[in-house]
Design an enzyme around this catalytic site. Structure first.
Site, PDB file in Angstrom:
ATOM      1  N   LYS A  16       0.825  -1.219   0.000  1.00 37.57           N
ATOM      2  CA  LYS A  16       0.000   0.000   0.000  1.00 37.57           C
ATOM      3  C   LYS A  16       0.853   1.261   0.000  1.00 37.57           C
ATOM      4  CE  LYS A  16      -2.279  -0.890   3.860  1.00 37.57           C
ATOM      5  NZ  LYS A  16      -1.696  -2.173   4.264  1.00 37.57           N
ATOM      6  N   ARG A  89      -8.985   0.928   9.437  1.00 37.18           N
ATOM      7  CA  ARG A  89      -8.600  -0.457   9.692  1.00 37.18           C
ATOM      8  C   ARG A  89      -9.639  -1.186  10.527  1.00 37.18           C
ATOM      9  NH1 ARG A  89      -2.531   0.635   9.218  1.00 37.18           N
ATOM     10  NH2 ARG A  89      -1.507  -1.390   9.156  1.00 37.18           N
ATOM     11  N   ARG A 128      11.883  -6.816   4.762  1.00 35.60           N
ATOM     12  CA  ARG A 128      11.854  -5.362   4.554  1.00 35.60           C
ATOM     13  C   ARG A 128      12.865  -4.651   5.456  1.00 35.60           C
ATOM     14  NH1 ARG A 128       6.182  -2.281   4.743  1.00 35.60           N
ATOM     15  NH2 ARG A 128       6.145  -2.884   6.934  1.00 35.60           N
ATOM     16  N   ARG A 161      12.186  -2.815  11.057  1.00 37.74           N
ATOM     17  CA  ARG A 161      11.203  -2.275  12.003  1.00 37.74           C
ATOM     18  C   ARG A 161      10.837  -3.333  13.041  1.00 37.74           C
ATOM     19  NH1 ARG A 161       6.675   0.373   8.131  1.00 37.74           N
ATOM     20  NH2 ARG A 161       5.352  -0.825   9.522  1.00 37.74           N
ATOM     21  N   ARG A 172       0.112  -8.928  13.401  1.00 35.03           N
ATOM     22  CA  ARG A 172      -0.443  -7.950  12.446  1.00 35.03           C
ATOM     23  C   ARG A 172      -1.357  -8.624  11.432  1.00 35.03           C
ATOM     24  NH1 ARG A 172       4.730  -5.258  10.047  1.00 35.03           N
ATOM     25  NH2 ARG A 172       3.326  -3.794   9.040  1.00 35.03           N
TER      26      ARG A 172
END
Ligand code: AMP
Length: 220
Positions: A16, A89, A128, A161, A172
């Site tokens: 996104k 969300r 990532r 992260r 998540r």
């Protein structure tokens, strides 16, 4: 016409953020990411940031009232167009967004729903890496920096992260299934949902499909 009003929906890792940046430059609208807003609050170190960071590091959703308050402020101060990334969300957030936009006197034009298999999402999130200084995003396999651990753009340090660690990724993805996925039907029922396959395609290919959908709103 003050620009398109979009919300991007999809599980963590679906891309996104990358697509939102492309839409921002092609449609000339601000990119409003609640994740970025919350990370900025965390880096400032105030009470809001401290409270939010506990939820974020664990991979949990930050309470609705906190996120809705931050988002309301940004939507109210921006122009008529925007691309929302990571909001809403929950159904409560979706209802709050309707109230915010009613106060602003503009509708939500479209919700783009990005879909990808869970293995792809896990692979993207666990590999990532982000630059501490400029926020640029890399991936250890798919988008490696020229020099390991160093940002190509600014030379900053790349880090993983906390919410991209394996335990937090699981939380998540579960939060997405339990609290966010229901919004697909919510917006389909309103007739403003467009779904996009974000499994294997590279962002440029995906953006072509998005550009076709958004044709009436593109600047160039
Ligand atoms: P993101 O960068 O969109 O993946 O968001 C990072 C984290 O910020 C999420 O895992 C949540 O902890 C928090 N967050 C971002 N947006 C929201 C939201 N709309 N509602 C609740 N928590 C959020």
């Amino acid at each position: 016409m003050g620009g398109v009003r979009l919300a991007l929906l999809g599980a963590p890792g679906v891309g996104k953020g990358t697509l939102a940046k492309m839409i921002k430059s092609e449609c000339n609208v601000p990119h409003l990411s609640t994740g970025d807003m919350l990370r900025e609050a965390v880096s400032k170190g105030g009470k809001l940031g401290k409270d939010a960071s506990e939820y974020m590091n664990a991979g949990k959703l930050v309470p609705d009232n906190v996120v809705i308050g931050i988002l309301r402020e940004k939507v109210m101060e921006c122009g008529e167009g925007f691309v929302l990334d990571g909001f809403p969300r929950t159904e409560r957030q979706a209802e709050a967004l309707e109230g915010i936009l009613a106060d602003k006197g503009v509708p939500l034009d479209m919700v783009l729903n990005f879909e990808a298999p869970v293995e792809v999402l896990i692979g993207r999130l666990s590999g990532r890496r982000q630059c501490r200084d400029c926020g640029a995003i890399y991936h250890v396999k798919n988008i490696p920096p020229k020099k390991s651990g160093v940002c190509d753009a600014c030379g900053g340090e790349l880090y993983r992260r906390k919410d991209d660690r394996d335990e937090a990724i699981k939380v998540r993805l579960k939060a997405y299934e339990e609290e966010t996925a229901g919004l697909i039907d919510y917006y389909r029922d309103k007739g403003i949902l467009e779904s996009i396959d974000a499994g294997q395609q590279d962002p440029d290919v995906m953006f072509k499909r998005i550009a076709a959908i958004l044709k009436p709103y593109l600047v160039n």
